[in-house]
Design a protein around this motif. Sequence first.
Motif, PDB file in Angstrom:
ATOM      1  N   ASP A 121       4.904   8.192  -7.818  1.00  0.00           N
ATOM      2  CA  ASP A 121       6.268   8.750  -7.274  1.00  0.00           C
ATOM      3  C   ASP A 121       6.029   9.476  -5.841  1.00  0.00           C
ATOM      4  OD1 ASP A 121       7.547  10.238 -10.485  1.00  0.00           O
ATOM      5  OD2 ASP A 121       7.640   7.908  -9.537  1.00  0.00           O
ATOM      6  N   SER A 122       4.780  10.000  -5.646  1.00  0.00           N
ATOM      7  CA  SER A 122       4.400  10.871  -4.383  1.00  0.00           C
ATOM      8  C   SER A 122       4.200   9.723  -3.334  1.00  0.00           C
ATOM      9  CB  SER A 122       3.253  11.629  -4.475  1.00  0.00           C
ATOM     10  OG  SER A 122       2.148  10.863  -4.946  1.00  0.00           O
ATOM     11  N   VAL A 123       4.075   8.448  -3.727  1.00  0.00           N
ATOM     12  CA  VAL A 123       3.795   7.465  -2.446  1.00  0.00           C
ATOM     13  C   VAL A 123       4.829   6.380  -2.534  1.00  0.00           C
ATOM     14  CG1 VAL A 123       1.283   7.872  -2.430  1.00  0.00           C
ATOM     15  CG2 VAL A 123       2.081   5.887  -3.856  1.00  0.00           C
ATOM     16  N   LYS A 124       5.763   6.510  -3.319  1.00  0.00           N
ATOM     17  CA  LYS A 124       6.918   5.189  -3.425  1.00  0.00           C
ATOM     18  C   LYS A 124       7.406   5.421  -2.074  1.00  0.00           C
ATOM     19  CE  LYS A 124       7.646   4.996  -8.283  1.00  0.00           C
ATOM     20  NZ  LYS A 124       8.517   5.117  -9.555  1.00  0.00           N
ATOM     21  N   GLY A 125       7.764   4.054  -1.424  1.00  0.00           N
ATOM     22  CA  GLY A 125       8.421   3.801  -0.310  1.00  0.00           C
ATOM     23  C   GLY A 125       7.807   4.120   0.991  1.00  0.00           C
ATOM     24  N   ARG A 126       6.326   4.720   0.729  1.00  0.00           N
ATOM     25  CA  ARG A 126       5.715   4.842   2.070  1.00  0.00           C
ATOM     26  C   ARG A 126       4.331   4.101   2.019  1.00  0.00           C
ATOM     27  NH1 ARG A 126       3.134   9.724   2.576  1.00  0.00           N
ATOM     28  NH2 ARG A 126       2.832  10.166   0.475  1.00  0.00           N
ATOM     29  N   PHE A 127       3.686   3.891   0.693  1.00  0.00           N
ATOM     30  CA  PHE A 127       2.519   2.887   0.640  1.00  0.00           C
ATOM     31  C   PHE A 127       2.792   1.533   0.034  1.00  0.00           C
ATOM     32  CE2 PHE A 127      -0.718   6.780  -0.366  1.00  0.00           C
ATOM     33  CZ  PHE A 127      -0.198   7.375   1.044  1.00  0.00           C
ATOM     34  N   THR A 128       2.095   0.381   0.249  1.00  0.00           N
ATOM     35  CA  THR A 128       2.196  -0.765  -0.027  1.00  0.00           C
ATOM     36  C   THR A 128       0.911  -1.278  -0.296  1.00  0.00           C
ATOM     37  OG1 THR A 128       4.248  -1.335   1.333  1.00  0.00           O
ATOM     38  CG2 THR A 128       3.196  -2.956   0.326  1.00  0.00           C
ATOM     39  N   MET A 129       0.769  -1.771  -1.735  1.00  0.00           N
ATOM     40  CA  MET A 129      -0.710  -2.249  -2.084  1.00  0.00           C
ATOM     41  C   MET A 129      -0.128  -3.778  -2.226  1.00  0.00           C
ATOM     42  SD  MET A 129      -2.495  -1.619  -5.854  1.00  0.00           S
ATOM     43  CE  MET A 129      -4.097  -2.351  -6.118  1.00  0.00           C
ATOM     44  N   SER A 130      -1.494  -4.487  -1.892  1.00  0.00           N
ATOM     45  CA  SER A 130      -1.500  -6.162  -1.836  1.00  0.00           C
ATOM     46  C   SER A 130      -2.815  -6.362  -2.107  1.00  0.00           C
ATOM     47  CB  SER A 130      -0.885  -6.556  -0.684  1.00  0.00           C
ATOM     48  OG  SER A 130      -1.773  -6.121   0.713  1.00  0.00           O
ATOM     49  N   ARG A 131      -3.054  -7.825  -2.283  1.00  0.00           N
ATOM     50  CA  ARG A 131      -4.471  -8.002  -2.445  1.00  0.00           C
ATOM     51  C   ARG A 131      -4.186  -9.637  -1.867  1.00  0.00           C
ATOM     52  NH1 ARG A 131      -4.952  -8.921  -8.933  1.00  0.00           N
ATOM     53  NH2 ARG A 131      -3.603 -10.905  -9.222  1.00  0.00           N
ATOM     54  N   ASP A 132      -5.541  -9.956  -1.437  1.00  0.00           N
ATOM     55  CA  ASP A 132      -5.876 -11.548  -1.180  1.00  0.00           C
ATOM     56  C   ASP A 132      -6.846 -11.932  -1.751  1.00  0.00           C
ATOM     57  OD1 ASP A 132      -6.892 -13.799   0.329  1.00  0.00           O
ATOM     58  OD2 ASP A 132      -5.876 -12.872   2.298  1.00  0.00           O
ATOM     59  N   ASN A 133      -6.446 -13.005  -2.877  1.00  0.00           N
ATOM     60  CA  ASN A 133      -7.507 -13.467  -3.614  1.00  0.00           C
ATOM     61  C   ASN A 133      -8.592 -14.082  -3.015  1.00  0.00           C
ATOM     62  OD1 ASN A 133      -6.437 -12.213  -5.965  1.00  0.00           O
ATOM     63  ND2 ASN A 133      -5.127 -14.076  -6.449  1.00  0.00           N
ATOM     64  N   PHE A 134      -7.993 -15.168  -1.932  1.00  0.00           N
ATOM     65  CA  PHE A 134      -9.060 -15.928  -1.238  1.00  0.00           C
ATOM     66  C   PHE A 134      -9.992 -15.215  -0.478  1.00  0.00           C
ATOM     67  CE2 PHE A 134     -10.525 -19.692   0.630  1.00  0.00           C
ATOM     68  CZ  PHE A 134     -10.681 -19.347   2.192  1.00  0.00           C
ATOM     69  N   LYS A 135      -9.590 -14.002   0.111  1.00  0.00           N
ATOM     70  CA  LYS A 135     -10.718 -12.981   0.670  1.00  0.00           C
ATOM     71  C   LYS A 135     -11.462 -12.130  -0.198  1.00  0.00           C
ATOM     72  CE  LYS A 135      -8.247 -13.183   5.274  1.00  0.00           C
ATOM     73  NZ  LYS A 135      -7.846 -12.415   6.459  1.00  0.00           N
ATOM     74  N   LYS A 136     -10.728 -11.846  -1.540  1.00  0.00           N
ATOM     75  CA  LYS A 136     -11.361 -11.035  -2.336  1.00  0.00           C
ATOM     76  C   LYS A 136     -11.068  -9.825  -1.885  1.00  0.00           C
ATOM     77  CE  LYS A 136     -14.381 -12.395  -5.477  1.00  0.00           C
ATOM     78  NZ  LYS A 136     -15.475 -12.880  -6.168  1.00  0.00           N
ATOM     79  N   THR A 137     -10.009  -9.407  -1.336  1.00  0.00           N
ATOM     80  CA  THR A 137      -9.842  -8.011  -0.816  1.00  0.00           C
ATOM     81  C   THR A 137      -8.537  -7.427  -1.312  1.00  0.00           C
ATOM     82  OG1 THR A 137     -11.237  -8.433   1.295  1.00  0.00           O
ATOM     83  CG2 THR A 137      -9.672  -6.844   1.388  1.00  0.00           C
ATOM     84  N   ILE A 138      -8.461  -6.093  -1.604  1.00  0.00           N
ATOM     85  CA  ILE A 138      -7.437  -5.450  -2.027  1.00  0.00           C
ATOM     86  C   ILE A 138      -7.064  -4.559  -0.639  1.00  0.00           C
ATOM     87  CG2 ILE A 138      -6.428  -4.052  -3.554  1.00  0.00           C
ATOM     88  CD1 ILE A 138      -9.429  -5.634  -4.372  1.00  0.00           C
ATOM     89  N   TYR A 139      -5.662  -4.053  -0.625  1.00  0.00           N
ATOM     90  CA  TYR A 139      -5.313  -3.330   0.628  1.00  0.00           C
ATOM     91  C   TYR A 139      -4.363  -2.408   0.213  1.00  0.00           C
ATOM     92  CZ  TYR A 139      -6.846  -7.496   3.150  1.00  0.00           C
ATOM     93  OH  TYR A 139      -7.568  -8.507   3.578  1.00  0.00           O
ATOM     94  N   LEU A 140      -4.184  -1.284   0.739  1.00  0.00           N
ATOM     95  CA  LEU A 140      -3.282  -0.221   0.757  1.00  0.00           C
ATOM     96  C   LEU A 140      -2.747   0.030   1.823  1.00  0.00           C
ATOM     97  CD1 LEU A 140      -1.988   1.575  -1.509  1.00  0.00           C
ATOM     98  CD2 LEU A 140      -3.823   3.278  -0.903  1.00  0.00           C
ATOM     99  N   GLN A 141      -1.560  -0.358   2.475  1.00  0.00           N
ATOM    100  CA  GLN A 141      -0.968   0.098   3.580  1.00  0.00           C
ATOM    101  C   GLN A 141      -0.219   1.425   3.387  1.00  0.00           C
ATOM    102  OE1 GLN A 141      -0.944  -1.472   6.763  1.00  0.00           O
ATOM    103  NE2 GLN A 141       0.129   0.431   7.484  1.00  0.00           N
TER     104      GLN A 141
END
Length: 126
Positions: A62-82
């Motif tokens: 709840d503390s990060v909803k609307g501010r943080f976005t998680m995603s991943r790129d399976n080809f690059k094998k990388t996970i992101y947190l914007q």
Amino acid sequence: QVTLVESGGGLVQPGGSLRLSCAASGFTLDHYTIAWFRQAPGKEREAVSCISKRDGRIYYADSVKGRFTMSRDNFKKTIYLQMNSLKREDTAVYYCAAEVLGPTMGWDNSAGYDYWGKGTLVTVSS
């Protein structure tokens, strides 16, 4: 050998943005539940976000909803947190974690995760 290596941390002013990355190796990324946790000085580790293998959903604290976005790129094998609109209370070491299939103990339960990175420090300060 499964490894997770976080990067992208640093010093940012309140209201600023950072993008964290987690480079995965030694396993097939889309077979795992992947999560970000954080631990502030003197506090317990807490869950931030998760991409669930079980239902495909992305969960946020709840503390990060609307501010943080998680995603991943399976080809690059990388996970992101914007991370946008950062606040002083976001200051912490941020960890990437992985659990095969899962989550089996709740997406926000650190005990369920099999593999962890060493973390990257995010400091939000003026």
